[in-house]
Design a protein around this motif. Structure first.
Motif, short mmCIF file in Angstrom:
data_model
loop_
_atom_site.label_atom_id
_atom_site.label_comp_id
_atom_site.label_asym_id
_atom_site.label_seq_id
_atom_site.Cartn_x
_atom_site.Cartn_y
_atom_site.Cartn_z
N PRO A 147 75.50 -8.53 131.77
CA PRO A 147 76.14 -8.88 130.50
C PRO A 147 75.09 -8.96 129.40
O PRO A 147 73.95 -9.32 129.65
N LEU A 148 75.48 -8.58 128.20
CA LEU A 148 74.55 -8.69 127.07
C LEU A 148 74.33 -10.16 126.71
O LEU A 148 75.21 -10.99 126.89
N GLN A 203 71.83 -10.15 121.65
CA GLN A 203 72.03 -8.69 121.69
C GLN A 203 73.37 -8.32 121.08
O GLN A 203 73.47 -7.40 120.27
N ASP A 211 61.23 -10.68 120.76
CA ASP A 211 60.09 -10.89 121.63
C ASP A 211 60.10 -9.87 122.76
O ASP A 211 61.14 -9.31 123.08
N VAL A 212 58.95 -9.67 123.35
CA VAL A 212 58.89 -8.79 124.52
C VAL A 212 59.89 -9.26 125.56
O VAL A 212 60.02 -10.46 125.81
N GLY A 213 60.62 -8.33 126.13
CA GLY A 213 61.57 -8.66 127.18
C GLY A 213 62.90 -9.16 126.68
O GLY A 213 63.77 -9.53 127.46
N SER A 214 63.08 -9.19 125.37
CA SER A 214 64.34 -9.71 124.85
C SER A 214 65.46 -8.67 124.95
O SER A 214 66.61 -8.98 124.69
N GLY A 215 65.12 -7.46 125.35
CA GLY A 215 66.15 -6.45 125.59
C GLY A 215 66.49 -5.60 124.39
O GLY A 215 67.66 -5.33 124.11
N LYS A 216 65.48 -5.13 123.72
CA LYS A 216 65.72 -4.30 122.53
C LYS A 216 66.19 -2.89 122.92
O LYS A 216 66.93 -2.26 122.18
N ILE A 236 68.23 -1.81 125.15
CA ILE A 236 69.69 -1.69 125.29
C ILE A 236 70.36 -1.63 123.91
O ILE A 236 71.28 -0.86 123.68
N PRO A 286 67.17 -12.72 128.15
CA PRO A 286 68.25 -12.60 129.13
C PRO A 286 68.27 -13.80 130.08
O PRO A 286 67.22 -14.35 130.41
N ARG A 318 65.85 -15.64 133.24
CA ARG A 318 64.43 -15.31 133.12
C ARG A 318 63.62 -16.60 133.20
O ARG A 318 63.88 -17.56 132.48
N ARG A 359 59.33 -9.94 133.70
CA ARG A 359 60.47 -9.06 133.46
C ARG A 359 61.39 -8.96 134.66
O ARG A 359 62.44 -8.35 134.59
P1 ADP Z 1 62.00 -5.23 125.02
O1 ADP Z 1 62.74 -6.04 124.05
O2 ADP Z 1 60.66 -5.80 125.32
O3 ADP Z 1 61.97 -3.78 124.67
P2 ADP Z 1 63.53 -4.29 127.21
O4 ADP Z 1 64.60 -3.69 126.44
O5 ADP Z 1 62.51 -3.39 127.80
O6 ADP Z 1 62.80 -5.40 126.38
O7 ADP Z 1 64.18 -5.20 128.34
C1 ADP Z 1 63.37 -5.89 129.26
C2 ADP Z 1 64.07 -5.96 130.60
O8 ADP Z 1 65.21 -6.80 130.51
C3 ADP Z 1 64.57 -4.63 131.06
O9 ADP Z 1 64.32 -4.53 132.44
C4 ADP Z 1 66.04 -4.68 130.76
O10 ADP Z 1 66.78 -3.86 131.61
C5 ADP Z 1 66.37 -6.13 130.96
N1 ADP Z 1 67.49 -6.61 130.17
C6 ADP Z 1 67.79 -6.28 128.90
N2 ADP Z 1 68.89 -6.94 128.47
C7 ADP Z 1 69.29 -7.72 129.50
C8 ADP Z 1 70.37 -8.64 129.68
N3 ADP Z 1 71.26 -8.89 128.72
N4 ADP Z 1 70.46 -9.26 130.88
C9 ADP Z 1 69.59 -9.01 131.86
N5 ADP Z 1 68.55 -8.16 131.76
C10 ADP Z 1 68.39 -7.51 130.59
#
Ligand code: ADP
Ligand code: MG
Length: 701
Positions: free
Chosen positions: A271-272, A276, A300-305, A307, A452, A455, A588
């Motif tokens: 789920p988003l 997000q 921030d790093v890992g925040s899921g940009k 997607i 997410p 984490r 991550r």
């Molecule tokens: P960044 O913001 O640093 O670019 P990423 O888009 O690479 O982050 O996402 C980091 C990790 O978190 C990836 O493995 C991604 O698949 C995962 N991720 C992104 N959004 C979610 C979410 N809503 N729930 C769980 N995992 C997520």
């Protein structure tokens, strides 16, 4: 008329002349009257405080004393010749000493006369002395430049000093200029703005910045000049945004179609997060209003940009447009490509990649497919914005890790399509609000401020060199549990040779601690060929290597969820934002992750503060604010190229409130008067028009 006088060559100011004019130009870039007027003191000395001789102590900086010269004599021979005078007040006596300008002292310093003496007291053999004191007649004469409470100190240079243009000399010139021409200075802010924010006039501000009547007046002058500076930057930024909105229509993405729906319902594995969802909504709103979107997504790093980027691109595709995504490095571009392909699984859209190492043959094919509209999403490096890359119908450009792309490059993108594509800039370097408002003030800003779910926050430890074995032990434990480890070394340009030595020594040590065949180490640094880098990265990504020893080339974007330990060697040599970026490579996956900062025992105060900050917090925005306070805006990563930050008065680390006021004011002005046609805004319109012709503000002030 007045404009002409203030832009007169500095040569014509009384007391300057051709020789000094030449120097002022060369040394300080001062060509004209108004430039001298805008050459502000860099600090002030409190001249209200007078010391008694009895109060002196060697720790005092510059002091001011009133006393009578009771004795004066020349002693020594040739180059040891000097004049020593005695100065007394009712509490004691000190010595004044001159080694130079003896003739002047001989003729002008009078025994029996009372002076104001200014300088640094030194204690020598039980007596205080001041070398080369400044002398002023007592009492001070009245006048604009007399009766100073705060004495301005101007930056000068050795060459200027030789021609008597030390701080005092410059002050004299400025004084003259102000006395003769201050009336020519025109107000640059609309009266209603000054009234609203209680700002003093430009003339008063210039007068009191050079010759403060009091501490309060100096403060008012600084506030006025800071406001003005920030106000005009915001006018320009928001002005160009306004112009864009008026001029460009922007593709309309009004359909939410099969691609995005399928992805969301059938493919998206999680789920988003709320953040997000919110940002995607902001992007949707932007892209169906018929204006061109220019949005910065900070997260921030890992925040899921990624997607968020992907879903935006699918939205473009659903509406019949192509999208592209640009990354700053080859490695990142390829990684994005791979993660998009794996996320999209069953051929939902056609994704392709284009980088510097794409072969000519592949390229030719790619170009054809792009122009035919057969490619939906193109991922790549700068290679994407080359003119020969043509799209059939480009609707959205995503720029990842934006700080390496300049405004120029963004502009180049706008020209890629008849309707300029929407632009989404992603940055994993959270920057302080004041910087965002200044650097990206013409963009709308979205923030992904939520990680997410599930984490676990990364645990950060700082270890000294003497605790190295503990670090190795910990690495072994984690690797035994099946995890992977990054070990990062600094590689900074100026000391590249030394850094390479460190790196090589480090690799040796690692090989010794982690011998084959149980441990595989992959090595990545900037001196390797792309192919080798690729190969080594891949070994780590696939889990064939447990340890990756690297320089900062892995800083951005690399995503290996199984890596749970980040060791940073010589951590004290990295800046805060870089440390934070590096740490973001771990944490991550589902496992608890760790960051170990290795440093020598000797740390500077700042180095220590940086490492403490890292141990204390994981919040990128908090870290960026501390970074700004520590280093000032000019040194923050990604800001160097930006001329916007060459501020004369304002300080983005300290003047948040003023910046916010200035920006709010401009927003309000554009809301009420979109093309600045009201008479009260005429000044602003003229400013923008001139600015767009490359005429600088200095010339019209
Ligand atoms: P960044 O913001 O640093 O670019 P990423 O888009 O690479 O982050 O996402 C980091 C990790 O978190 C990836 O493995 C991604 O698949 C995962 N991720 C992104 N959004 C979610 C979410 N809503 N729930 C769980 N995992 C997520
Ligand atoms: Mg990313």
């Amino acid at each position: 008329m007045s404009v002409e006088i203030l832009s007169a060559s500095i040569e014509y100011l009384k007391g300057v002349g051709p020789k000094r004019a030449e120097l002022l130009k060369k040394e300080l870039g001062i060509f004209a009257y108004d430039q001298l007027l805008n050459y502000y003191p860099f600090r002030y000395i409190d001249r209200t405080r007078f010391y008694k001789i009895r109060e002196l102590n060697p720790e005092l900086p510059l002091v001011q004393i009133v006393g009578r010269i009771t004795d004066k004599k020349t002693i020594g021979e040739k180059h040891k010749k000097r004049i020593v005078a005695r100065l007394s007040d009712e509490t004691g006596t000190i010595e004044l000493v001159w080694f130079q300008s003896l003739k002047w002292v001989e003729e002008n310093v009078m025994r029996g006369k009372v002076y104001i003496v200014f300088g640094k007291p030194n204690l020598f053999n039980g007596t205080f002395s001041i070398s080369h004191p400044e002398l002023e007649n007592y009492p001070r004469p009245a006048g604009v430049t007399g009766n100073l409470t705060l004495q301005p100190i101007y930056n000068s240079t050795e060459k200027l000093k030789k021609h008597f243009l030390d701080s005092k000399g410059i002050q004299k010139l400025v004084g003259l200029l102000i006395e003769q021409h201050i009336r020519e200075v025109k107000e640059s802010l609309p009266p209603y703005v000054m009234e609203k924010y209680k700002l003093i006039s430009k003339r008063e501000a210039l007068l009191h910045i050079h010759f403060p009547g009091s501490a309060q007046m100096l403060q008012d002058a600084q506030r006025r000049l800071k406001f003005e500076e920030l106000f005009f930057i915001q006018l320009q930024l928001l002005g160009s945004k306004q112009q864009r909105n008026l001029k460009f229509k922007g593709a309309v993405f009004d359909k939410v179609g099969a691609k995005i729906n399928t992805f969301y319902k059938d493919i998206l594995p999680f789920p988003l997060t709320g953040a997000q969802k919110r940002v995607i909504k902001e992007i949707r709103l932007d892209t169906h209003r018929g204006i061109q979107m220019n949005r910065l997504v900070q997260g921030d790093v890992g925040s899921g940009k990624t997607i968020v980027a992907l879903m935006s691109m699918l939205l473009a595709n659903d509406n019949g447009y192509q999208a592209c995504m640009m990354a700053p490095t080859e490695i990142l571009a390829r990684q994005h490509y791979q993660s998009l392909v794996s996320l999209l699984k069953d051929d939902l859209v056609k994704v392709a990649v284009l980088t510097g190492s794409t072969t000519k043959k592949q390229r030719t094919l790619l170009h054809e497919q792009l122009e035919a509209g057969e490619i939906d999403i193109l991922v790549g490096t700068h290679a994407l914005i080359e003119d020969k890359v043509k799209f059939k119908n480009l609707g959205l450009v995503v720029i990842d890790e934006q700080h390496r792309f300049g405004v120029e490059q963004r502009a180049k993108l706008w020209r890629k399509n008849s309707i300029p594509p929407h632009i989404l800039v992603m940055t994993a370097t959270p920057i302080p609000r004041t910087l965002a408002m200044t650097l990206y003030g013409d963009l709308d800003v979205s923030v992904i401020d939520e990680l997410p779910l599930g984490r676990k926050p990364i645990e950060t430890k700082h270890l000294f060199e003497s605790q190295r074995l503990r670090m190795f032990g910990f690495m072994k434990e984690e690797i035994k549990k099946g995890r992977q480890v990054y070990v990062v070394y600094p590689l900074i340009k100026e000391s590249e040779q030394l850094d390479l030595l460190y790196l090589e020594a480090g690799i040796e040590q690692m090989r010794y601690q982690f011998p084959l065949p149980d441990f595989q180490i992959s090595i990545v640094h900037g001196k390797m060929s792309n192919a080798d880098k690729q190969y080594e990265m891949q070994r780590f990504v696939e889990g064939k290597a447990q340890i990756m020893v690297a320089t900062t080339v892995i800083e951005v974007g690399v995503n290996v969820p199984n890596a749970s330990v980040m060791v940073i060697e010589h951590a004290e040599r990295f800046g805060l934002s870089q440390l934070h970026q590096l740490r973001g490579r771990v944490g991550r996956g589902a496992e608890q992750s760790f960051c170990i900062l290795m440093s020598g025992n000797k740390l500077t105060r700042e180095g220590k503060l940086r490492l403490e900050t890292m141990v204390k917090t994981n919040n990128g925005f908090e870290i960026s604010e501390i970074d700004l306070q520590l280093r000032g805006p000019g040194d923050l990563s990604g800001t160097q190229q930006s001329g916007v930050l060459e501020l004369k008065m304002a300080d983005l680390a300290k003047d948040q409130a003023i910046l916010q006021e200035a920006r709010n004011m401009i927003i309000e002005i554009f809301e009420q008067d979109p093309v600045l046609s009201l008479p009260q805004n005429h000044l602003l319109r003229v400013y923008l028009e001139r600015k767009n012709q490359g005429i600088t503000f200095d010339k019209i002030s």
